[in-house]
Write a protein that holds these residues in place. Structure first.
Motif, PDB file in Angstrom:
ATOM      1  N   HIS A 255       0.600   7.525   3.088  1.00 24.29           N
ATOM      2  CA  HIS A 255      -0.787   7.081   3.096  1.00 24.29           C
ATOM      3  C   HIS A 255      -1.228   6.852   1.658  1.00 24.29           C
ATOM      4  N   VAL A 256      -1.708   5.664   1.387  1.00 24.29           N
ATOM      5  CA  VAL A 256      -2.209   5.343   0.049  1.00 24.29           C
ATOM      6  C   VAL A 256      -3.725   5.239   0.143  1.00 24.29           C
TER       7      VAL A 256
ATOM      8  N   VAL B   8      -2.592  -0.344  -6.142  1.00 20.92           N
ATOM      9  CA  VAL B   8      -1.947  -1.512  -5.525  1.00 20.92           C
ATOM     10  C   VAL B   8      -0.470  -1.574  -5.939  1.00 20.92           C
ATOM     11  N   HIS B   9      -0.208  -1.282  -7.194  1.00 18.06           N
ATOM     12  CA  HIS B   9       1.177  -1.317  -7.682  1.00 18.06           C
ATOM     13  C   HIS B   9       2.035  -0.328  -6.884  1.00 18.06           C
ATOM     14  N   PHE B  10       1.535   0.895  -6.732  1.00 18.44           N
ATOM     15  CA  PHE B  10       2.340   1.875  -5.994  1.00 18.44           C
ATOM     16  C   PHE B  10       2.560   1.432  -4.558  1.00 18.44           C
ATOM     17  N   ALA B  11       1.483   0.959  -3.908  1.00 17.13           N
ATOM     18  CA  ALA B  11       1.604   0.538  -2.505  1.00 17.13           C
ATOM     19  C   ALA B  11       2.655  -0.564  -2.367  1.00 17.13           C
ATOM     20  N   GLN B  12       2.632  -1.507  -3.274  1.00 22.56           N
ATOM     21  CA  GLN B  12       3.604  -2.623  -3.207  1.00 22.56           C
ATOM     22  C   GLN B  12       5.030  -2.128  -3.431  1.00 22.56           C
ATOM     23  N   ARG B  13       5.193  -1.255  -4.411  1.00 19.22           N
ATOM     24  CA  ARG B  13       6.529  -0.718  -4.700  1.00 19.22           C
ATOM     25  C   ARG B  13       7.076   0.099  -3.518  1.00 19.22           C
ATOM     26  N   ALA B  14       6.206   0.915  -2.945  1.00 17.20           N
ATOM     27  CA  ALA B  14       6.649   1.756  -1.826  1.00 17.20           C
ATOM     28  C   ALA B  14       7.021   0.884  -0.628  1.00 17.20           C
ATOM     29  N   HIS B  15       6.198  -0.117  -0.386  1.00 17.07           N
ATOM     30  CA  HIS B  15       6.469  -1.039   0.734  1.00 17.07           C
ATOM     31  C   HIS B  15       7.779  -1.790   0.497  1.00 17.07           C
ATOM     32  N   ALA B  16       7.961  -2.272  -0.726  1.00 17.09           N
ATOM     33  CA  ALA B  16       9.179  -3.032  -1.050  1.00 17.09           C
ATOM     34  C   ALA B  16      10.431  -2.160  -0.926  1.00 17.09           C
ATOM     35  N   ALA B  17      10.243  -0.863  -1.117  1.00 22.60           N
ATOM     36  CA  ALA B  17      11.395   0.054  -1.009  1.00 22.60           C
ATOM     37  C   ALA B  17      11.683   0.429   0.444  1.00 22.60           C
ATOM     38  N   GLY B  18      10.902  -0.125   1.368  1.00 26.36           N
ATOM     39  CA  GLY B  18      11.182   0.093   2.785  1.00 26.36           C
ATOM     40  C   GLY B  18      10.381   1.212   3.427  1.00 26.36           C
ATOM     41  N   HIS B  19       9.423   1.764   2.712  1.00 29.00           N
ATOM     42  CA  HIS B  19       8.613   2.844   3.289  1.00 29.00           C
ATOM     43  C   HIS B  19       7.463   2.271   4.114  1.00 29.00           C
ATOM     44  N   ARG B  20       7.101   3.003   5.141  1.00 28.73           N
ATOM     45  CA  ARG B  20       5.930   2.609   5.913  1.00 28.73           C
ATOM     46  C   ARG B  20       4.687   3.066   5.131  1.00 28.73           C
ATOM     47  N   VAL B  21       3.833   2.128   4.794  1.00 27.98           N
ATOM     48  CA  VAL B  21       2.663   2.429   3.954  1.00 27.98           C
ATOM     49  C   VAL B  21       1.393   2.143   4.741  1.00 27.98           C
ATOM     50  N   GLU B  22       0.512   3.130   4.800  1.00 28.80           N
ATOM     51  CA  GLU B  22      -0.814   2.882   5.375  1.00 28.80           C
ATOM     52  C   GLU B  22      -1.825   2.923   4.245  1.00 28.80           C
TER      53      GLU B  22
ATOM     54  N   SER C  20       1.806  12.665   3.956  1.00 29.26           N
ATOM     55  CA  SER C  20       2.103  12.413   2.544  1.00 29.26           C
ATOM     56  C   SER C  20       1.078  11.426   2.001  1.00 29.26           C
ATOM     57  N   TYR C  21       0.500  11.768   0.874  1.00 28.07           N
ATOM     58  CA  TYR C  21      -0.608  10.968   0.351  1.00 28.07           C
ATOM     59  C   TYR C  21      -0.416  10.638  -1.125  1.00 28.07           C
ATOM     60  N   TYR C  22      -0.572   9.356  -1.430  1.00 26.20           N
ATOM     61  CA  TYR C  22      -0.744   8.939  -2.814  1.00 26.20           C
ATOM     62  C   TYR C  22      -2.209   8.548  -2.919  1.00 26.20           C
ATOM     63  N   ALA C  23      -2.983   9.313  -3.682  1.00 23.12           N
ATOM     64  CA  ALA C  23      -4.431   9.112  -3.672  1.00 23.12           C
ATOM     65  C   ALA C  23      -4.970   8.905  -5.083  1.00 23.12           C
ATOM     66  N   ARG C  24      -5.823   7.934  -5.212  1.00 20.13           N
ATOM     67  CA  ARG C  24      -6.603   7.776  -6.449  1.00 20.13           C
ATOM     68  C   ARG C  24      -8.057   7.652  -6.009  1.00 20.13           C
TER      69      ARG C  24
ATOM     70  N   CYS D 145       8.109   8.002  -4.570  1.00 22.66           N
ATOM     71  CA  CYS D 145       8.507   7.866  -3.161  1.00 22.66           C
ATOM     72  C   CYS D 145       9.457   8.993  -2.754  1.00 22.66           C
ATOM     73  N   ARG D 146      10.320   9.402  -3.662  1.00 20.76           N
ATOM     74  CA  ARG D 146      11.234  10.525  -3.335  1.00 20.76           C
ATOM     75  C   ARG D 146      10.441  11.813  -3.099  1.00 20.76           C
ATOM     76  N   VAL D 147       9.358  11.977  -3.848  1.00 21.28           N
ATOM     77  CA  VAL D 147       8.523  13.170  -3.668  1.00 21.28           C
ATOM     78  C   VAL D 147       7.738  13.077  -2.357  1.00 21.28           C
ATOM     79  N   LEU D 148       7.243  11.879  -2.052  1.00 16.17           N
ATOM     80  CA  LEU D 148       6.359  11.715  -0.895  1.00 16.17           C
ATOM     81  C   LEU D 148       7.117  11.545   0.420  1.00 16.17           C
TER      82      LEU D 148
END
Lengths: 296, 274
Positions: A4-5, A15-29, A69-73, A291-294
């Motif tokens: 979850h971003v 936005v950068h993190f969300a794009q990177r996580a998505h590009a790495a194949g993770h499901r991003v909300e 799992s949350y990446y939050a700003r 992403c490895r942490v999350l």
């Protein structure tokens, strides 16, 4: 596992993190707070299992598990918003930070991760207590004491006490010729001659860049600076890990000044690093570590 | 409080009058600050009251490694600070936050008693508006839901109590609230409030609430949040269930303390001037 971003679509780091996580194949909300806050919203915290639900009348709905799992700003943008939107933003942030503080899952940039970076004297004292070498500082509104500090240390660095707005500057007595207490307080710190190092610590992994240039603050727009990877002494990484753990933070951004005797002076530990600029230069290594942490 | 702090005498630079024993950092219209100041002054304590920006600008902080000097360093009672008005300029807001951050450090690092002392967790320690999070931080297990909302209170509002996030007043009805916080409740027989000062808890009523020891629970909750002075509000269920924590207020008001004011003032003064 879903990451979850939580942030805004205007924040380049989010936005950068969300794009990177998505590009790495993770499901991003992506929970875009700018979209939520424009309409009446409702945020429910389930006391028993820690689940939260965020809904807005525009039909936006997010289910936020307590063990997710949350990446939050999440920052309070109300001072820069229209008077109509500001109060809604402040209250939404109240609820969200409460949830993210208490969520059992992994939260990168957890709001409760010790806020002392927002009060520089306390922050510097705290870093010294963790064993870091920290330049001496004085915070005052008293002109005589400012001049006394300058007399002892020569030109010094002045920076904001909250850490927001304004680059660090090198100042001398001339800057305070007409200073009076109503212009204070100011935070002065001894200048360390040397070069800058920025370290991003993700879990146990450190990503460091040496920054050389003739400017006082390398973040100055248009500054003529160079970057190159640098090794951080092992014992310093151990100390940073320990400090980050004490703060409850999975991700921290550290600023050091390294002097001619190879002493690493710690200037600050940022609890919510804007790291995209650095990440682009290391080909997304920091995002990958996040992403490895999350999503282990 | 840091062990390494070196204190200077609590005389204020540029002020010829007697060094102050107790500084109350508040707003001029704070009834609690006014009443407590009178109480302390009547007992021979040299008291000064000022707003947060004034206190911040009077203070000098030196940090040299783990060594700290805060000057002046009287005992301090911290009361709510009024933030800049909505029409304040960006510069005025910036100046206020710089003062706030300076005061936060000075109060956290002062060698003298500060109530409530800010710390590395925040300007008001670990206190938080959310009752669910407060319960968790206080080591309790929250079982009831909590909502934050804008314009749309939870359905069936009688099953909740509501707080206006503008005035922070708590009521049984969400009427008139634009931004609210609502906490679910079971059928209640009433409310209880405890004023906590250090390790002492003072119930504000003598109502029969059964064997529930809300005083001890309040003292524990306040300590877990890193506070020394707070009011703790409890909803008392109609049956035998445990009391439900509704709110921890780190800035007790005069009216909240009124039923036990003498005990509160006496204990608070002992805490500030041991």
């Amino acid at each position: 596992m879903t990451i979850h971003v939580i942030g805004t679509d205007t924040d380049t780091t989010t936005v950068h993190f969300a794009q990177r996580a998505h590009a790495a194949g993770h499901r991003v909300e992506f929970v875009n707070l700018r979209a939520v806050v424009r309409h009446p919203w409702h945020f429910e915290l389930d006391g028993w299992n820690g689940v939260a639900h965020l809904r807005s009348r525009a039909g936006v709905e997010h289910h936020l598990p307590g063990d997710g799992s949350y990446y939050a700003r999440v920052v309070d943008l109300s001072p820069v918003l229209d008077p109509d939107e500001g109060p809604a933003w402040t209250r939404l942030v109240m609820g969200l930070t409460a949830f993210l503080d208490a969520a059992r899952g992994t939260v990168v940039n957890r709001p409760s991760g010790q806020a002392h970076n927002g009060s520089k004297p306390l922050h510097e004292w705290w870093l010294a207590r963790q064993g870091f070498l920290v330049p001496p500082s004085r915070t005052t509104s008293d002109r005589e004491r400012i001049l006394d500090f300058l007399d002892r240390h020569g030109p010094v660095i002045v920076k904001t006490i909250t850490g927001v707005r304004g680059a660090a500057q090198l100042v001398d007595a001339g800057r305070f010729a007409s200073f009076d207490a109503s212009q204070g307080p100011v935070h002065l710190q001894r200048r360390i001659e040397g070069f800058d190092v920025r370290v991003h610590l993700v879990g146990g992994e450190a990503f460091a860049e040496r920054i050389d240039g003739a400017v006082v603050d390398y973040r100055t727009r248009g500054a003529d600076i160079t970057h190159r990877p640098v090794e951080v002494p092992d014992e310093l990484v151990v100390r940073m890990r320990s400090a980050a753990e004490t703060m409850g933070l999975a991700f921290t951004g550290w600023d050091f000044r390294v002097d001619a005797q190879d002493r690493w002076w710690c200037l600050e530990a940022n609890p919510m690093p804007g790291y995209d600029w650095y990440d682009r230069r290391c080909d997304g290594a920091i995002s990958a570590a996040l992403c490895r942490v999350l999503a282990p | 409080m840091p062990e390494t702090t070196a204190a200077r005498p609590s005389a204020e630079p540029g002020r010829a009058d007697r060094p102050i024993d107790l500084l109350i950092v508040d707003e001029a219209d704070d009834p609690f600050g006014h009443a407590f100041s009178s109480f302390a002054t009547a007992r021979g304590v040299a008291v000064d009251r000022c707003r947060l920006p004034v206190a911040a600008r009077r203070t000098t902080l030196d940090i040299a490694g783990c060594e700290v000097t805060v000057d002046p360093a009287p005992s301090v009672l911290v009361r709510p600070a009024r933030p800049p008005l909505p029409d304040a300029t960006e510069d005025e807001r910036f100046a206020w936050t710089e003062c706030y951050s300076t005061f936060w450090s000075a109060a956290a690092l002062s060698p003298r008693p500060v109530v409530n002392r800010p710390n590395e967790w925040g300007g008001v320690s670990r206190s938080v508006l959310s009752a669910v999070v407060t319960e968790r931080r206080a080591g309790r297990v929250p079982v009831l839901r909590e909502n934050f909302w804008n314009d749309r209170p939870p359905p069936d509002p009688d099953r909740w109590f509501h707080q206006d996030l503008g005035s922070f007043a708590v009521s049984d009805s969400p009427a008139g609230i634009t931004f609210g916080r609502s906490r679910e409740r079971t059928a209640t027989q009433g409310w209880e409030q405890v004023v906590v000062v250090g390790s002492a808890g003072f119930r504000v009523t003598t109502a029969d609430i059964g064997p529930r020891d809300v005083e001890a629970q309040s003292v524990a909750a306040v300590a877990a949040l890193g506070l020394q002075f707070a009011t703790v509000s409890w909803a008392i269920p109609a049956g035998d269930g445990p009391a439900v924590l509704a709110r921890v207020n780190p800035f007790p008001g005069l009216e909240e303390c009124r039923p036990v004011l003498r005990e509160v003032f006496t204990t608070l003064l002992e805490l500030l001037l041991p």
